[in-house]
Design an enzyme around this catalytic site. Structure first.
Site, PDB file in Angstrom:
ATOM      1  N   LYS A 264      -1.372  23.260 -36.856  1.00  0.00           N
ATOM      2  CA  LYS A 264      -2.403  23.039 -37.889  1.00  0.00           C
ATOM      3  C   LYS A 264      -1.828  22.938 -39.306  1.00  0.00           C
ATOM      4  O   LYS A 264      -2.336  22.162 -40.110  1.00  0.00           O
ATOM      5  CB  LYS A 264      -3.455  24.145 -37.817  1.00  0.00           C
ATOM      6  CG  LYS A 264      -4.362  24.006 -36.601  1.00  0.00           C
ATOM      7  CD  LYS A 264      -5.445  25.064 -36.622  1.00  0.00           C
ATOM      8  CE  LYS A 264      -6.456  24.799 -35.518  1.00  0.00           C
ATOM      9  NZ  LYS A 264      -7.603  25.709 -35.579  1.00  0.00           N
ATOM     10  N   ASP A 301     -13.250  23.779 -38.702  1.00  0.00           N
ATOM     11  CA  ASP A 301     -13.543  25.068 -38.053  1.00  0.00           C
ATOM     12  C   ASP A 301     -14.642  25.827 -38.807  1.00  0.00           C
ATOM     13  O   ASP A 301     -15.567  26.379 -38.193  1.00  0.00           O
ATOM     14  CB  ASP A 301     -12.281  25.941 -37.984  1.00  0.00           C
ATOM     15  CG  ASP A 301     -11.380  25.548 -36.825  1.00  0.00           C
ATOM     16  OD1 ASP A 301     -11.877  24.922 -35.865  1.00  0.00           O
ATOM     17  OD2 ASP A 301     -10.179  25.863 -36.882  1.00  0.00           O
ATOM     18  N   GLY A 327      -9.524  40.226 -38.304  1.00  0.00           N
ATOM     19  CA  GLY A 327      -8.508  39.216 -37.987  1.00  0.00           C
ATOM     20  C   GLY A 327      -8.057  38.481 -39.229  1.00  0.00           C
ATOM     21  O   GLY A 327      -8.833  38.342 -40.197  1.00  0.00           O
ATOM     22  N   GLY A 330      -5.394  31.988 -38.183  1.00  0.00           N
ATOM     23  CA  GLY A 330      -5.872  30.680 -38.634  1.00  0.00           C
ATOM     24  C   GLY A 330      -7.388  30.598 -38.651  1.00  0.00           C
ATOM     25  O   GLY A 330      -7.979  30.055 -39.598  1.00  0.00           O
ATOM     26  N   GLY A 439     -19.205  32.445 -29.706  1.00  0.00           N
ATOM     27  CA  GLY A 439     -18.322  31.459 -30.335  1.00  0.00           C
ATOM     28  C   GLY A 439     -18.405  30.053 -29.758  1.00  0.00           C
ATOM     29  O   GLY A 439     -17.798  29.129 -30.314  1.00  0.00           O
TER      30      GLY A 439
HETATM   31  P1  NAP Z   1      -4.162  33.672 -34.430  1.00  0.00           P
HETATM   32  O1  NAP Z   1      -3.837  32.915 -35.671  1.00  0.00           O
HETATM   33  O2  NAP Z   1      -3.119  33.845 -33.382  1.00  0.00           O
HETATM   34  O3  NAP Z   1      -4.651  35.151 -34.875  1.00  0.00           O
HETATM   35  C1  NAP Z   1      -4.886  36.148 -33.921  1.00  0.00           C
HETATM   36  C2  NAP Z   1      -5.561  37.337 -34.579  1.00  0.00           C
HETATM   37  O4  NAP Z   1      -5.837  38.315 -33.575  1.00  0.00           O
HETATM   38  C3  NAP Z   1      -4.694  38.018 -35.629  1.00  0.00           C
HETATM   39  O5  NAP Z   1      -5.504  38.520 -36.652  1.00  0.00           O
HETATM   40  C4  NAP Z   1      -4.065  39.149 -34.831  1.00  0.00           C
HETATM   41  O6  NAP Z   1      -3.659  40.245 -35.598  1.00  0.00           O
HETATM   42  C5  NAP Z   1      -5.210  39.550 -33.947  1.00  0.00           C
HETATM   43  N1  NAP Z   1      -4.723  40.275 -32.773  1.00  0.00           N
HETATM   44  C6  NAP Z   1      -4.108  39.743 -31.699  1.00  0.00           C
HETATM   45  N2  NAP Z   1      -3.799  40.731 -30.830  1.00  0.00           N
HETATM   46  C7  NAP Z   1      -4.229  41.898 -31.383  1.00  0.00           C
HETATM   47  C8  NAP Z   1      -4.207  43.257 -30.973  1.00  0.00           C
HETATM   48  N3  NAP Z   1      -3.661  43.618 -29.795  1.00  0.00           N
HETATM   49  N4  NAP Z   1      -4.763  44.180 -31.783  1.00  0.00           N
HETATM   50  C9  NAP Z   1      -5.321  43.827 -32.971  1.00  0.00           C
HETATM   51  N5  NAP Z   1      -5.367  42.556 -33.414  1.00  0.00           N
HETATM   52  C10 NAP Z   1      -4.831  41.611 -32.625  1.00  0.00           C
HETATM   53  O7  NAP Z   1      -5.416  33.056 -33.694  1.00  0.00           O
HETATM   54  P2  NAP Z   1      -6.667  32.284 -34.345  1.00  0.00           P
HETATM   55  O8  NAP Z   1      -6.439  30.820 -34.278  1.00  0.00           O
HETATM   56  O9  NAP Z   1      -6.985  32.897 -35.639  1.00  0.00           O
HETATM   57  O10 NAP Z   1      -7.817  32.616 -33.257  1.00  0.00           O
HETATM   58  C11 NAP Z   1      -8.361  33.907 -33.170  1.00  0.00           C
HETATM   59  C12 NAP Z   1      -9.434  33.930 -32.090  1.00  0.00           C
HETATM   60  O11 NAP Z   1     -10.497  33.041 -32.440  1.00  0.00           O
HETATM   61  C13 NAP Z   1      -8.937  33.452 -30.727  1.00  0.00           C
HETATM   62  O12 NAP Z   1      -9.551  34.252 -29.756  1.00  0.00           O
HETATM   63  C14 NAP Z   1      -9.442  32.026 -30.629  1.00  0.00           C
HETATM   64  O13 NAP Z   1      -9.666  31.628 -29.295  1.00  0.00           O
HETATM   65  C15 NAP Z   1     -10.764  32.135 -31.381  1.00  0.00           C
HETATM   66  N6  NAP Z   1     -11.158  30.844 -31.969  1.00  0.00           N
HETATM   67  C16 NAP Z   1     -12.369  30.326 -31.596  1.00  0.00           C
HETATM   68  C17 NAP Z   1     -12.793  29.136 -32.143  1.00  0.00           C
HETATM   69  C18 NAP Z   1     -14.112  28.555 -31.723  1.00  0.00           C
HETATM   70  O14 NAP Z   1     -14.340  27.357 -31.944  1.00  0.00           O
HETATM   71  N7  NAP Z   1     -15.001  29.351 -31.156  1.00  0.00           N
HETATM   72  C19 NAP Z   1     -12.003  28.456 -33.089  1.00  0.00           C
HETATM   73  C20 NAP Z   1     -10.779  29.020 -33.465  1.00  0.00           C
HETATM   74  C21 NAP Z   1     -10.366  30.225 -32.896  1.00  0.00           C
HETATM   75  P3  NAP Z   1      -2.160  40.350 -36.154  1.00  0.00           P
HETATM   76  O15 NAP Z   1      -2.124  39.540 -37.418  1.00  0.00           O
HETATM   77  O16 NAP Z   1      -1.962  41.800 -36.383  1.00  0.00           O
HETATM   78  O17 NAP Z   1      -1.251  39.811 -35.095  1.00  0.00           O
END
Ligand code: NAP
Length: 471
Positions: A264, A301, A327, A330, A439
């Site tokens: 991204k 998004d 969180g 991204g 979501g």
């Molecule tokens: P990302 O950039 O990888 O961020 C992941 C987030 O989850 C970070 O804040 C991370 O914290 C946290 N995390 C992961 N494991 C953890 C744990 N064991 N304990 C506490 N915090 C934890 O992913 P993203 O793109 O932001 O996506 C996040 C979620 O949103 C995913 O589940 C994704 O599928 C969902 N999503 C949904 C849509 C939709 O259209 N519905 C769109 C985008 C994303 P740290 O910084 O501490 O690692």
């Protein structure tokens, strides 16, 4: 018009399908290798060899189907004057790739149309394919990953699956796939009455990995529903090859892309222009080729997040009080920008890795206040919006441990996760009287602006689409 495609290739069948051209498919059984050998012995030019083989196939089928239009096809790969066949063994595949590595070869695509056993139309295209330099180790890895799937392809590659093998390409996607659909459509439109066929437009989702993406299902549904001539596929691109491969895909005719993890930020840097929301989020999930030829980046998004909440709730007002966002990845970036734009007076941001949340807050706005991961329960009584944008609670991931005892019952609680559809967070919030939103709607709505830009029609998000994507 009764049309027959005289080809076994599933790729060519798919091209006719996505162009919304009804056809029957027949395998033309000809002695291809011996015909080719005789032509090579006669020193025929590569384009004449491909054209003659396409003719043989069309003629064979046309003789048995006199009143039908029959498309015959052939494609050959030419390198330094030599015609390369299909690799018969993994060793032959390694040999072909090591010879093509770092060099430019030509793909000659011949299409003919027969009726009543006679030729009516012919077309030959030449695509110039420059393969990047590939090391011996990469070749071994490639053969391990792709053999025997590629054994029926000249050159031993499927451009649509591994476009990152190429440093540049001069040609058209459909010619490279073996069916020159644009000139075929022109011929068919001149020879049929009824609604004219349209050249299919192309888009794709790019990621690494990408096999799990729901986007092809969603966009395929919209193409079908809107009777649009177009195709949307998933392409896996390793991060190191993102820029070159995206340039190549635009060059061969793609209108644009959805971009997902881990590309991204690179997608934003790749574009010539960007929307202000993409600029503020610092990442793009959508690339669009404009009429000027420039590439524009957008991030939809936040749009998807906000449209979903606005449609699911009649009462929720993000401006009515502070929000809590869990969180700092991204997705959280896009959510913060969307909530601020919708008037959220203050956002508490909370992440396991606090430094990441602090960087994000500094980047986005002084209306974002970082709080300790352990203290998230403390703000629950005052917030009107709670968003989980971590991956906690997703099927296969650890649970989100979050005690909602003190949540404001008038708050709206939403989870970006949609597998499971109702997470434990949403169950707990519902039990406390909160309005809850899953979501899935965000995923569906974020696809709308890209589809409209690439295919020229605004698609509808409905229950049918949701059910399809959730199966
Ligand atoms: P990302 O950039 O990888 O961020 C992941 C987030 O989850 C970070 O804040 C991370 O914290 C946290 N995390 C992961 N494991 C953890 C744990 N064991 N304990 C506490 N915090 C934890 O992913 P993203 O793109 O932001 O996506 C996040 C979620 O949103 C995913 O589940 C994704 O599928 C969902 N999503 C949904 C849509 C939709 O259209 N519905 C769109 C985008 C994303 P740290 O910084 O501490 O690692």
């Amino acid at each position: 018009m009764d049309l027959i495609l005289a080809s076994q290739s599933t790729t060519r069948r798919r091209i006719l399908n996505v162009a919304r051209i009804n056809a029957r498919f027949m395998s033309p059984l000809i002695d291809e290798e011996n015909i080719k050998k005789a032509l090579i012995a006669d020193q025929a030019l590569p384009r004449d060899i491909a054209d003659t083989l396409a003719e043989h196939k069309a003629l064979k089928v046309s003789r048995k189907n006199l009143k039908s239009w029959v498309i015959g096809c052939d494609q050959i790969l030419v390198f330094m004057g030599e015609i390369f066949g299909k690799p018969s063994t993994p060793e032959a595949l390694k040999d072909i790739l090591s010879r093509l590595s770092g060099k430019t070869h030509r793909l000659v695509t011949a299409n003919v149309i027969y009726k009543d056993g006679k030729p009516h139309w012919r077309h030959v295209s030449i695509s110039h394919m420059s393969m990047r330099s590939i090391t011996a180790i990469e070749i071994d890895d490639y053969v391990e990953a792709h053999w025997p799937v590629v054994k029926h392809s000249a050159g031993g590659y499927h451009f649509e699956r591994t476009p990152d093998l190429f440093s540049s390409v001069r040609g058209n996607w459909f010619d490279i796939m073996g069916l020159s659909i644009d000139p075929i459509i022109r011929f068919l439109n001149q020879n049929q009455t009824g609604r004219p066929f349209q050249t299919p437009r192309l888009a794709a989702v790019l990621g690494h990995p990408i096999a799990q993406s729901k986007s092809p299902l969603m966009h395929g549904h919209w193409l079908q529903k809107n009777h649009i001539s177009g195709d949307y596929i998933a392409i896996d691109i390793p991060p190191m090859r993102f820029n070159t491969t995206v340039r190549t895909l635009f060059d061969v005719g793609f209108s644009g892309f959805n971009v997902t993890i881990p590309h991204k930020e690179q997608a934003l840097a790749f574009a010539d222009d960007m929307s202000s929301r993409a600029h503020r989020i610092g990442a793009a999930n959508t690339l669009i080729k404009m009429d000027s030829g420039k590439i524009s980046a957008d991030n939809t998004d936040g749009y998807g997040f906000m449209t979903n909440l606005a449609l699911q709730s009649n009462t929720w007002q993000p401006s009515a009080g502070p929000s809590l966002v869990l969180g700092a990845g991204g997705a959280a970036r896009a959510v913060l920008v969307a909530l601020l734009d919708a008037g959220a007076p203050k956002i508490y941001l909370c992440n396991r890795t606090q430094a990441r949340a602090e960087n994000l807050a500094t980047d986005i706005s002084d209306r974002v206040e970082v709080i300790d991961w352990q203290n998230k329960v403390n703000v629950l009584p005052e917030v009107v919006t709670v968003v989980n944008s971590t991956s906690l609670g997703m099927t296969g991931k650890p649970a989100l441990q979050f005690d909602l005892t003190n949540v404001n019952p008038n708050a709206l609680v939403t989870d970006l996760i949609y597998a499971p559809l109702e997470t434990q967070l949403l169950k707990d919030a519902r039990a406390r009287g909160c309005e809850v939103v899953s979501g899935i709607g965000m995923l569906l709505h974020q696809g709308v602006p890209g589809f409209e830009a690439w295919f020229g029609s605004r698609p509808v998000v409905d229950e049918e689409l949701e059910a399809l994507v959730l199966t």
